[in-house]
Design a protein around this motif. Structure first.
Motif, PDB file in Angstrom:
ATOM      1  N   GLY A  31      -4.426   2.826  -2.184  1.00  0.00           N
ATOM      2  CA  GLY A  31      -3.267   2.647  -1.318  1.00  0.00           C
ATOM      3  C   GLY A  31      -3.500   3.177   0.079  1.00  0.00           C
ATOM      4  N   SER A  32      -4.171   4.314   0.207  1.00  0.00           N
ATOM      5  CA  SER A  32      -4.442   4.915   1.518  1.00  0.00           C
ATOM      6  C   SER A  32      -5.375   4.030   2.347  1.00  0.00           C
ATOM      7  CB  SER A  32      -5.051   6.301   1.344  1.00  0.00           C
ATOM      8  OG  SER A  32      -4.164   7.172   0.659  1.00  0.00           O
TER       9      SER A  32
ATOM     10  N   PHE B 219      -3.428   1.044   3.420  1.00  0.00           N
ATOM     11  CA  PHE B 219      -2.446   1.442   4.426  1.00  0.00           C
ATOM     12  C   PHE B 219      -3.096   1.522   5.807  1.00  0.00           C
ATOM     13  CE2 PHE B 219       0.135   4.389   6.856  1.00  0.00           C
ATOM     14  CZ  PHE B 219       1.429   4.021   6.528  1.00  0.00           C
TER      15      PHE B 219
ATOM     16  N   GLY C 216       1.412   6.684  -6.907  1.00  0.00           N
ATOM     17  CA  GLY C 216       0.315   7.594  -7.237  1.00  0.00           C
ATOM     18  C   GLY C 216       0.682   9.056  -7.028  1.00  0.00           C
ATOM     19  N   ILE C 217       1.359   9.345  -5.909  1.00  0.00           N
ATOM     20  CA  ILE C 217       1.773  10.731  -5.636  1.00  0.00           C
ATOM     21  C   ILE C 217       2.798  11.201  -6.654  1.00  0.00           C
ATOM     22  CG2 ILE C 217       2.978  12.206  -3.977  1.00  0.00           C
ATOM     23  CD1 ILE C 217       1.684  10.597  -1.744  1.00  0.00           C
TER      24      ILE C 217
ATOM     25  N   ILE D  55      -3.704   6.379  -5.283  1.00  0.00           N
ATOM     26  CA  ILE D  55      -3.559   7.046  -3.990  1.00  0.00           C
ATOM     27  C   ILE D  55      -4.678   6.648  -3.035  1.00  0.00           C
ATOM     28  CG2 ILE D  55      -3.572   9.284  -2.832  1.00  0.00           C
ATOM     29  CD1 ILE D  55      -2.235  10.466  -5.305  1.00  0.00           C
ATOM     30  N   ILE D  56      -5.918   6.621  -3.520  1.00  0.00           N
ATOM     31  CA  ILE D  56      -7.053   6.295  -2.667  1.00  0.00           C
ATOM     32  C   ILE D  56      -7.029   4.832  -2.232  1.00  0.00           C
ATOM     33  CG2 ILE D  56      -9.568   6.090  -2.624  1.00  0.00           C
ATOM     34  CD1 ILE D  56      -9.729   8.562  -4.337  1.00  0.00           C
TER      35      ILE D  56
ATOM     36  N   LYS E 255       1.036  11.911  -9.829  1.00  0.00           N
ATOM     37  CA  LYS E 255       0.213  13.109  -9.702  1.00  0.00           C
ATOM     38  C   LYS E 255       1.064  14.380  -9.786  1.00  0.00           C
ATOM     39  CE  LYS E 255      -4.099  14.247  -9.094  1.00  0.00           C
ATOM     40  NZ  LYS E 255      -5.101  13.857 -10.101  1.00  0.00           N
TER      41      LYS E 255
ATOM     42  N   SER F 218       0.831  -1.209   0.000  1.00  0.00           N
ATOM     43  CA  SER F 218       0.000   0.000   0.000  1.00  0.00           C
ATOM     44  C   SER F 218       0.863   1.257   0.000  1.00  0.00           C
ATOM     45  CB  SER F 218      -0.931   0.000   1.212  1.00  0.00           C
ATOM     46  OG  SER F 218      -0.204   0.068   2.422  1.00  0.00           O
ATOM     47  N   ALA F 219       1.985   1.221   0.733  1.00  0.00           N
ATOM     48  CA  ALA F 219       2.886   2.376   0.745  1.00  0.00           C
ATOM     49  C   ALA F 219       3.480   2.620  -0.643  1.00  0.00           C
ATOM     50  CB  ALA F 219       4.001   2.158   1.771  1.00  0.00           C
TER      51      ALA F 219
ATOM     52  N   ILE G 187       0.798   4.234  -2.857  1.00  0.00           N
ATOM     53  CA  ILE G 187       0.647   5.658  -2.540  1.00  0.00           C
ATOM     54  C   ILE G 187       1.798   6.460  -3.138  1.00  0.00           C
ATOM     55  CG2 ILE G 187       0.613   7.349  -0.672  1.00  0.00           C
ATOM     56  CD1 ILE G 187      -0.738   5.234   1.067  1.00  0.00           C
ATOM     57  N   ALA G 188       3.028   5.929  -3.001  1.00  0.00           N
ATOM     58  CA  ALA G 188       4.203   6.637  -3.518  1.00  0.00           C
ATOM     59  C   ALA G 188       4.139   6.783  -5.035  1.00  0.00           C
ATOM     60  CB  ALA G 188       5.476   5.899  -3.107  1.00  0.00           C
TER      61      ALA G 188
END
Length: 280
Positions: free
Chosen positions: A56-57, A60, A29-30, A53-54, A33, A22-23, A26-27
């Motif tokens: 993954g969050s 997480f 996706g960010i 991002i969603i 973005k 998940s981390a 997120i990484a």
């Protein structure tokens, strides 16, 4: 207690693995973005970076509860983790059942979503790359046919369209010839003006929705194994969390009863991190 240690650390390993995954989501996706231009589309249904991002969050948060709850023997966190995971599991099962009994509705929603992606093809680089990958992978073009690209402003086939790609299709729709050494990125120009039998010589004319459904039916065993494996893993994590909660409560009752018999009163117990509830 070896049994308890096995339950505890197996649950922790499962949760930690998905926590790391998940981390990473997120990484990625960010990063995607930030790398985009500021005025690109920002809609969940057609923005892969925002979707990463969603998802993954959410992963997480859920796996963090499982990791921390398992290590700290925190029944409150473990119960929250268990409730969320059980809810996700039931929603997945319900979605599968609804998809089976309402196939036509699911296909209509999927077609509508894919058509939105085609309309915004040039507005998001990640979305563009995703569509190109799907069309190359499944050797398809558009949603139902190659003519669907007329719904995109850049490929719209009209006399008033000033785009050089008017009446064309993306290069990912093109059929790659075996003897072709240099790939022609303009191979899709003007293909919408041709009849289907003539266009099929240079580009794929079958829609991606039909091709994906065909692939899923011909690889039903693989799809079933992947889906079943995911659900089985969720069941294992739910069972491990429930077992650890029961074990903690059992040991807590035993120690409270022992304290009452020895001291004549109840005492509160704090379980430190990595406690293993050794036999006394």
């Amino acid at each position: 207690m070896r049994g308890y240690r096995g339950i505890k650390y197996t649950l922790f390993i499962f949760c930690y693995f998905f926590w790391v995954v998940s981390a990473v989501l997120i990484a990625v996706g960010i990063y995607a973005k930030i790398a985009k231009e500021k005025d690109v589309v920002d809609t969940l249904t057609v923005d892969p970076a925002l979707l990463l991002i969603i998802v993954g969050s959410v992963m997480f948060l859920i796996t963090f509860l499982g990791c921390f709850g398992a290590l700290r023997n925190a029944t409150c966190l473990l119960k929250t983790f268990l409730a969320i995971l059980a809810t996700v599991f039931l929603l997945q099962v319900a979605a599968g059942v609804m998809g089976y009994f309402f196939t036509d509705t699911v296909m209509e929603r999927t077609e509508s979503l894919m058509m939105k992606a085609i309309v915004r093809y040039r507005e998001d680089q990640d979305l563009e790359n995703a569509i190109d990958f799907i069309q190359k992978k499944f050797q398809c073009c558009g949603v139902e046919s190659y003519m669907d690209w007329s719904f995109n402003a850049y490929f719209q086939c009209s006399d008033t369209n000033p785009s050089l790609e008017a009446c064309g299709v993306p290069f990912s729709c093109c059929i790659h010839q075996h003897n072709q050494t240099v790939f022609n990125t303009m191979c899709g120009y003007g293909m919408q003006q041709l009849e289907k039998n003539l266009a099929s010589l240079d580009v794929f004319v079958t829609g991606c929705l039909d091709k994906i459904v065909w692939w899923a039916k011909n690889n039903l065993l693989l799809v079933a194994c992947l889906t079943g494996g995911l659900l089985f893993l969720e069941i294992c994590m739910i069972s491990l969390a429930a077992a650890q909660i029961c074990w903690i409560k059992k040991i807590r009752r035993q120690q409270e009863n022992a304290a009452e018999s020895n001291w004549g009163r109840k005492e509160s117990f704090w379980y430190p991190a990595f406690a293993d509830f050794e036999d006394e």
